[in-house]
Scaffold this motif. Structure first.
Motif, PDB file in Angstrom:
ATOM      1  N   MET A   2     -35.952   1.851   2.100  1.00 11.69           N
ATOM      2  CA  MET A   2     -36.942   2.428   3.012  1.00 11.69           C
ATOM      3  C   MET A   2     -38.098   1.465   3.282  1.00 11.69           C
ATOM      4  O   MET A   2     -38.088   0.332   2.866  1.00 11.69           O
ATOM      5  N   SER A   3     -39.097   1.947   4.000  1.00  6.91           N
ATOM      6  CA  SER A   3     -40.242   1.193   4.487  1.00  6.91           C
ATOM      7  C   SER A   3     -39.780   0.238   5.598  1.00  6.91           C
ATOM      8  O   SER A   3     -38.791   0.520   6.287  1.00  6.91           O
ATOM      9  N   TYR A   4     -40.470  -0.886   5.789  1.00  3.34           N
ATOM     10  CA  TYR A   4     -40.189  -1.755   6.928  1.00  3.34           C
ATOM     11  C   TYR A   4     -40.470  -3.209   6.572  1.00  3.34           C
ATOM     12  O   TYR A   4     -41.147  -3.513   5.589  1.00  3.34           O
ATOM     13  N   VAL A  42     -35.555  -3.891   2.707  1.00  2.00           N
ATOM     14  CA  VAL A  42     -36.338  -4.668   3.674  1.00  2.00           C
ATOM     15  C   VAL A  42     -36.788  -5.999   3.083  1.00  2.00           C
ATOM     16  O   VAL A  42     -37.129  -6.932   3.814  1.00  2.00           O
ATOM     17  N   ASP A  43     -36.782  -6.109   1.754  1.00  2.00           N
ATOM     18  CA  ASP A  43     -37.133  -7.370   1.113  1.00  2.00           C
ATOM     19  C   ASP A  43     -36.077  -8.445   1.366  1.00  2.00           C
ATOM     20  O   ASP A  43     -36.316  -9.629   1.121  1.00  2.00           O
ATOM     21  N   SER A  63     -34.896 -15.640  15.920  1.00  2.00           N
ATOM     22  CA  SER A  63     -33.893 -14.975  15.094  1.00  2.00           C
ATOM     23  C   SER A  63     -34.458 -14.544  13.747  1.00  2.00           C
ATOM     24  O   SER A  63     -35.473 -15.060  13.278  1.00  2.00           O
ATOM     25  N   PHE A  64     -33.766 -13.593  13.124  1.00  2.00           N
ATOM     26  CA  PHE A  64     -34.017 -13.261  11.731  1.00  2.00           C
ATOM     27  C   PHE A  64     -32.679 -12.967  11.066  1.00  2.00           C
ATOM     28  O   PHE A  64     -31.652 -12.780  11.737  1.00  2.00           O
ATOM     29  N   MET A  65     -32.660 -12.957   9.735  1.00  2.00           N
ATOM     30  CA  MET A  65     -31.428 -12.717   9.001  1.00  2.00           C
ATOM     31  C   MET A  65     -31.666 -11.670   7.926  1.00  2.00           C
ATOM     32  O   MET A  65     -32.813 -11.422   7.521  1.00  2.00           O
ATOM     33  N   LEU A  66     -30.592 -11.060   7.467  1.00  2.00           N
ATOM     34  CA  LEU A  66     -30.678 -10.125   6.363  1.00  2.00           C
ATOM     35  C   LEU A  66     -29.428 -10.239   5.508  1.00  2.00           C
ATOM     36  O   LEU A  66     -28.347 -10.586   5.998  1.00  2.00           O
ATOM     37  N   GLU A  67     -29.596  -9.965   4.233  1.00  2.00           N
ATOM     38  CA  GLU A  67     -28.488 -10.004   3.285  1.00  2.00           C
ATOM     39  C   GLU A  67     -28.126  -8.582   2.886  1.00  2.00           C
ATOM     40  O   GLU A  67     -29.006  -7.786   2.536  1.00  2.00           O
TER      41      GLU A  67
END
Length: 307
Positions: free
Chosen positions: A203-205, A277-278, A287-291
């Motif tokens: 949760m959160s952002y 979100v971390d 761009s952005f990335m997430l794992e």
């Protein structure tokens, strides 16, 4: 405190706060403690946060209310700067308009707010916590806060024992820009309703800026993508899928757009697990990335291109 209460914030006869804020600092190479005083006067500060900035000052910001009702609720935003000598300057404050507070709220809440206004009180946003202050190159400020609270309920079982359940709630986001001269440039309320039982979890952002825009990335219920301003957001239950959502705000005029990036339960050939979100990070201005965890001891990196 201006009286002998020491820990009880309250209104005085002239409707001013019975306390003020002080900043203690020690210059390098000395052992002398100096004090800078911030006179909050009729503003009851819910909480203040101190932020470093890339420029030659610190910036302090937070939310406040008028001292009536729950002192954890907020009806305004404030900020000030602090130079290297400890001098406080450029102090500004702006009330949150009731029209904005009522956005995405139930009719019951709107009626309560209307009654408060009729009685001389003001409508407030509950449990609003300041997370970020961004200092733009021209000295203007962007403040970002989120509604956050924890509720623990205890019940008695048939055998006489008790059990407890804790719910964590991350709700609406408030984004405010204060101009170079202290004027209110724009203020935006972003609706969301995230609830879970494992702390922050997914949760959160996540916030970052790129190409003169502000981006907020979070998991949401897909029903909220085109949410009318007079409707409350659908709940997103933590750990149960969700759509990765991006909110884009133009720094210049506050123009806001909202996009659904993908369904966490259907990313090509797998489902997303253990989102946080971390794990979201900006990689360039475009761009952005997430794992995310794919299961079977396999993590996946996802790249998202900004438009």
């Amino acid at each position: 405190f201006h009286d002998d209460s020491n820990d009880d914030k309250k209104r005085s006869k002239d409707e001013l706060a019975n306390y003020h804020i002080e900043l203690f600092f020690i210059k390098n190479g000395t052992d002398e403690i100096k004090i800078s005083k911030f006179e909050n006067k009729d503003k009851f500060i819910t909480k203040l946060w101190l932020f470093d900035s890339p420029q030659n000052f610190l910036v302090c910001g937070g939310f406040f209310n008028n001292g009536k009702g729950n002192l954890n609720d907020s009806d305004g935003v404030l900020a000030f700067k602090i130079d290297k000598q400890g001098k406080i300057y450029d102090s500004v404050s702006h009330e949150i308009p009731v029209e904005l507070i009522n956005q995405y709220e139930s009719e019951k809440t709107k009626k309560k707010n209307a009654k408060k206004e009729e009685k001389g009180d003001v409508a407030k946003i509950p449990n609003l916590i300041l997370d970020n202050i961004i200092v733009n190159q021209d000295g203007s400020l962007v403040l970002i806060g989120e509604q956050y609270f924890v509720v623990t309920s205890t019940s008695m079982n048939a055998n006489g024992s008790t059990s407890s359940h804790t719910t964590y709630s991350y709700l609406d986001i408030l984004v405010t820009k204060i101009g170079v001269s202290g004027e209110l440039s724009w203020m935006k309320k972003i609706p969301k309703s995230q609830r879970g039982s494992r702390g922050q979890g997914g949760m959160s952002y996540k916030y970052f800026s790129a190409n003169n825009h502000h981006y907020l990335i979070f998991l949401d219920n897909v029903k909220n993508i085109d949410l009318p301003i007079d409707k409350t957001p659908a709940i997103h239950s933590d750990g149960k899928g969700g759509y990765l959502t991006a909110v884009k705000i133009d720094d210049l005029d506050g123009t806001l757009s909202k996009s659904s990036i993908f369904n966490g339960r259907d990313i090509e050939d797998f489902q997303m697990h253990q989102f946080s979100v971390d794990r979201v990070f900006k990689t360039s201005e475009n761009s952005f990335m997430l794992e995310v965890y794919k299961k079977k001891k396999e993590d996946v990196m996802i790249k998202v291109t900004l438009k």
